[in-house]
Design an enzyme around this catalytic site. Sequence first.
Site, PDB file in Angstrom:
ATOM      1  N   ASP A  64       0.887  -1.168   0.000  1.00  0.00           N
ATOM      2  CA  ASP A  64       0.000   0.000   0.000  1.00  0.00           C
ATOM      3  C   ASP A  64       0.924   1.216   0.000  1.00  0.00           C
ATOM      4  O   ASP A  64       1.582   1.504   1.004  1.00  0.00           O
ATOM      5  CB  ASP A  64      -0.879  -0.034   1.259  1.00  0.00           C
ATOM      6  CG  ASP A  64      -1.813   1.165   1.347  1.00  0.00           C
ATOM      7  OD1 ASP A  64      -1.550   2.184   0.684  1.00  0.00           O
ATOM      8  OD2 ASP A  64      -2.803   1.076   2.088  1.00  0.00           O
ATOM      9  N   SER A 144      -1.763  13.332 -14.975  1.00  0.00           N
ATOM     10  CA  SER A 144      -3.112  13.454 -15.524  1.00  0.00           C
ATOM     11  C   SER A 144      -3.216  14.822 -16.202  1.00  0.00           C
ATOM     12  O   SER A 144      -2.474  15.752 -15.837  1.00  0.00           O
ATOM     13  CB  SER A 144      -4.126  13.378 -14.370  1.00  0.00           C
ATOM     14  OG  SER A 144      -5.396  13.817 -14.777  1.00  0.00           O
ATOM     15  N   TYR A 163      -8.894  15.204  -6.316  1.00  0.00           N
ATOM     16  CA  TYR A 163      -7.839  14.506  -7.060  1.00  0.00           C
ATOM     17  C   TYR A 163      -6.919  15.519  -7.756  1.00  0.00           C
ATOM     18  O   TYR A 163      -5.708  15.344  -7.811  1.00  0.00           O
ATOM     19  CB  TYR A 163      -8.561  13.614  -8.064  1.00  0.00           C
ATOM     20  CG  TYR A 163      -7.787  12.937  -9.161  1.00  0.00           C
ATOM     21  CD1 TYR A 163      -7.248  11.661  -8.963  1.00  0.00           C
ATOM     22  CD2 TYR A 163      -7.664  13.516 -10.424  1.00  0.00           C
ATOM     23  CE1 TYR A 163      -6.595  11.009 -10.002  1.00  0.00           C
ATOM     24  CE2 TYR A 163      -7.010  12.864 -11.460  1.00  0.00           C
ATOM     25  CZ  TYR A 163      -6.483  11.611 -11.242  1.00  0.00           C
ATOM     26  OH  TYR A 163      -5.844  10.955 -12.266  1.00  0.00           O
ATOM     27  N   LYS A 167      -2.637  15.809  -8.236  1.00  0.00           N
ATOM     28  CA  LYS A 167      -1.925  15.668  -9.508  1.00  0.00           C
ATOM     29  C   LYS A 167      -1.142  16.942  -9.851  1.00  0.00           C
ATOM     30  O   LYS A 167      -0.056  16.872 -10.407  1.00  0.00           O
ATOM     31  CB  LYS A 167      -2.905  15.287 -10.628  1.00  0.00           C
ATOM     32  CG  LYS A 167      -3.514  13.889 -10.455  1.00  0.00           C
ATOM     33  CD  LYS A 167      -2.452  12.787 -10.559  1.00  0.00           C
ATOM     34  CE  LYS A 167      -3.044  11.395 -10.596  1.00  0.00           C
ATOM     35  NZ  LYS A 167      -2.054  10.330 -10.781  1.00  0.00           N
TER      36      LYS A 167
HETATM   37  P1  NDP Z   1      -7.058   1.631 -11.963  1.00  0.00           P
HETATM   38  O1  NDP Z   1      -8.075   1.848 -10.904  1.00  0.00           O
HETATM   39  O2  NDP Z   1      -7.297   0.564 -12.959  1.00  0.00           O
HETATM   40  O3  NDP Z   1      -5.627   1.372 -11.311  1.00  0.00           O
HETATM   41  C1  NDP Z   1      -5.217   2.001 -10.148  1.00  0.00           C
HETATM   42  C2  NDP Z   1      -4.051   1.196  -9.601  1.00  0.00           C
HETATM   43  O4  NDP Z   1      -3.548   1.872  -8.444  1.00  0.00           O
HETATM   44  C3  NDP Z   1      -4.470  -0.199  -9.163  1.00  0.00           C
HETATM   45  O5  NDP Z   1      -3.502  -1.116  -9.562  1.00  0.00           O
HETATM   46  C4  NDP Z   1      -4.508  -0.089  -7.657  1.00  0.00           C
HETATM   47  O6  NDP Z   1      -4.116  -1.326  -7.063  1.00  0.00           O
HETATM   48  C5  NDP Z   1      -3.418   0.936  -7.424  1.00  0.00           C
HETATM   49  N1  NDP Z   1      -3.533   1.566  -6.121  1.00  0.00           N
HETATM   50  C6  NDP Z   1      -4.514   2.377  -5.659  1.00  0.00           C
HETATM   51  N2  NDP Z   1      -4.274   2.723  -4.387  1.00  0.00           N
HETATM   52  C7  NDP Z   1      -3.119   2.111  -4.038  1.00  0.00           C
HETATM   53  C8  NDP Z   1      -2.365   2.067  -2.857  1.00  0.00           C
HETATM   54  N3  NDP Z   1      -2.727   2.737  -1.750  1.00  0.00           N
HETATM   55  N4  NDP Z   1      -1.233   1.344  -2.843  1.00  0.00           N
HETATM   56  C9  NDP Z   1      -0.845   0.665  -3.947  1.00  0.00           C
HETATM   57  N5  NDP Z   1      -1.518   0.659  -5.097  1.00  0.00           N
HETATM   58  C10 NDP Z   1      -2.653   1.381  -5.138  1.00  0.00           C
HETATM   59  O7  NDP Z   1      -6.898   3.049 -12.671  1.00  0.00           O
HETATM   60  P2  NDP Z   1      -5.847   3.587 -13.743  1.00  0.00           P
HETATM   61  O8  NDP Z   1      -5.047   2.509 -14.323  1.00  0.00           O
HETATM   62  O9  NDP Z   1      -6.589   4.472 -14.643  1.00  0.00           O
HETATM   63  O10 NDP Z   1      -4.947   4.522 -12.814  1.00  0.00           O
HETATM   64  C11 NDP Z   1      -3.521   4.521 -12.874  1.00  0.00           C
HETATM   65  C12 NDP Z   1      -3.032   5.945 -12.758  1.00  0.00           C
HETATM   66  O11 NDP Z   1      -3.453   6.664 -13.912  1.00  0.00           O
HETATM   67  C13 NDP Z   1      -3.550   6.712 -11.564  1.00  0.00           C
HETATM   68  O12 NDP Z   1      -2.505   7.439 -10.965  1.00  0.00           O
HETATM   69  C14 NDP Z   1      -4.557   7.659 -12.172  1.00  0.00           C
HETATM   70  O13 NDP Z   1      -4.672   8.848 -11.426  1.00  0.00           O
HETATM   71  C15 NDP Z   1      -3.913   7.917 -13.525  1.00  0.00           C
HETATM   72  N6  NDP Z   1      -4.826   8.450 -14.514  1.00  0.00           N
HETATM   73  C16 NDP Z   1      -5.939   7.740 -14.884  1.00  0.00           C
HETATM   74  C17 NDP Z   1      -6.821   8.280 -15.794  1.00  0.00           C
HETATM   75  C18 NDP Z   1      -8.060   7.578 -16.209  1.00  0.00           C
HETATM   76  O14 NDP Z   1      -8.942   8.237 -16.810  1.00  0.00           O
HETATM   77  N7  NDP Z   1      -8.181   6.271 -15.982  1.00  0.00           N
HETATM   78  C19 NDP Z   1      -6.576   9.609 -16.406  1.00  0.00           C
HETATM   79  C20 NDP Z   1      -5.376  10.237 -15.968  1.00  0.00           C
HETATM   80  C21 NDP Z   1      -4.535   9.673 -15.053  1.00  0.00           C
HETATM   81  P3  NDP Z   1      -4.762  -1.995  -5.749  1.00  0.00           P
HETATM   82  O15 NDP Z   1      -6.165  -1.508  -5.658  1.00  0.00           O
HETATM   83  O16 NDP Z   1      -4.643  -3.450  -6.018  1.00  0.00           O
HETATM   84  O17 NDP Z   1      -3.883  -1.551  -4.647  1.00  0.00           O
END
Ligand code: NDP
Length: 249
Positions: A64, A144, A163, A167
């Site tokens: 985490d 983002s 959020y 960012k």
């Molecule tokens: P997802 O929800 O598919 O992925 C998010 C990932 O972050 C998961 O693997 C989750 O894993 C992990 N995560 C969340 N909290 C924690 C934590 N406390 N510790 C470790 N891992 C964590 O979304 P995206 O793939 O879209 O997001 C990835 C990144 O892209 C983010 O930073 C998001 O802000 C950014 N982004 C996304 C956009 C979109 O429209 N999708 C647009 C712009 C940026 P788990 O829950 O297993 O811990």
Amino acid sequence: MDRWQNRVAVISGASSGIGAACARLLVAAGLQVVGLARRTDRLEQLRQSLPAEQRMRFHQHKCDVSQELQVDTAFEWIEKELGGIDVLINNAGIVLGGQLIDMPTKDINNILQTNLMGSIYCTKLAASSMRRRQVAGHLIFVNSTAGVAGYKPDPADESLNAYTPSKFALTAVQEICRQELINQGSKIKTTSINPGWVATEIVPDETKAKLGEVILQADDVAQAVLYALSTPPHTQVEQITLRAVGEYF
Ligand code: NDP
């Protein structure tokens, strides 16, 4: 990508979406990849889904990133098992919607701890590993369009209100790291990838329905990461902003 063969890339949030897509591309490109996330079952599913000859290059550790001690433990494990970190992809992130001035402070803390502090914890340890081993590594921030100057929030959508500051702060973190590394005479690169909406689990179904086909795929973002990594040692891609054609905000 020759110089990255068998080098170690750490990807936070590799259990889904953009992080998982990056893991697939980097493993296929010949790197050793360590996926960090809280959902280890999802990391294991990802590992199992890789072609057999690539599977042994994917490693996983429960972490985490909002908890500094867990990040310390994960990075110690990586140092011991794989010898150090050459590439870091700060990707883990969460969205909790609501009006910033009215939503529970604990939700705002959670966003900042994950999106901002989690990236800082990982960056400090990765940069330390790279400098100690004199590796010209690469620090990548999955930021983002909400983190880029000029961003205009959609007043009809409050999902990104808390959020957005996380960012924006990440943009500053990248620039500060870039300057500090130059001042230290380091060749470590820093890159921000700034996507608009991407079709992943973080995006609510109603937003996906509203966007229709005007949305990026996780692989589009992973390809941008791969491009930044593939540039020659003297070239630094500082920012890539990606939007689906037709995306308004
Ligand atoms: P997802 O929800 O598919 O992925 C998010 C990932 O972050 C998961 O693997 C989750 O894993 C992990 N995560 C969340 N909290 C924690 C934590 N406390 N510790 C470790 N891992 C964590 O979304 P995206 O793939 O879209 O997001 C990835 C990144 O892209 C983010 O930073 C998001 O802000 C950014 N982004 C996304 C956009 C979109 O429209 N999708 C647009 C712009 C940026 P788990 O829950 O297993 O811990």
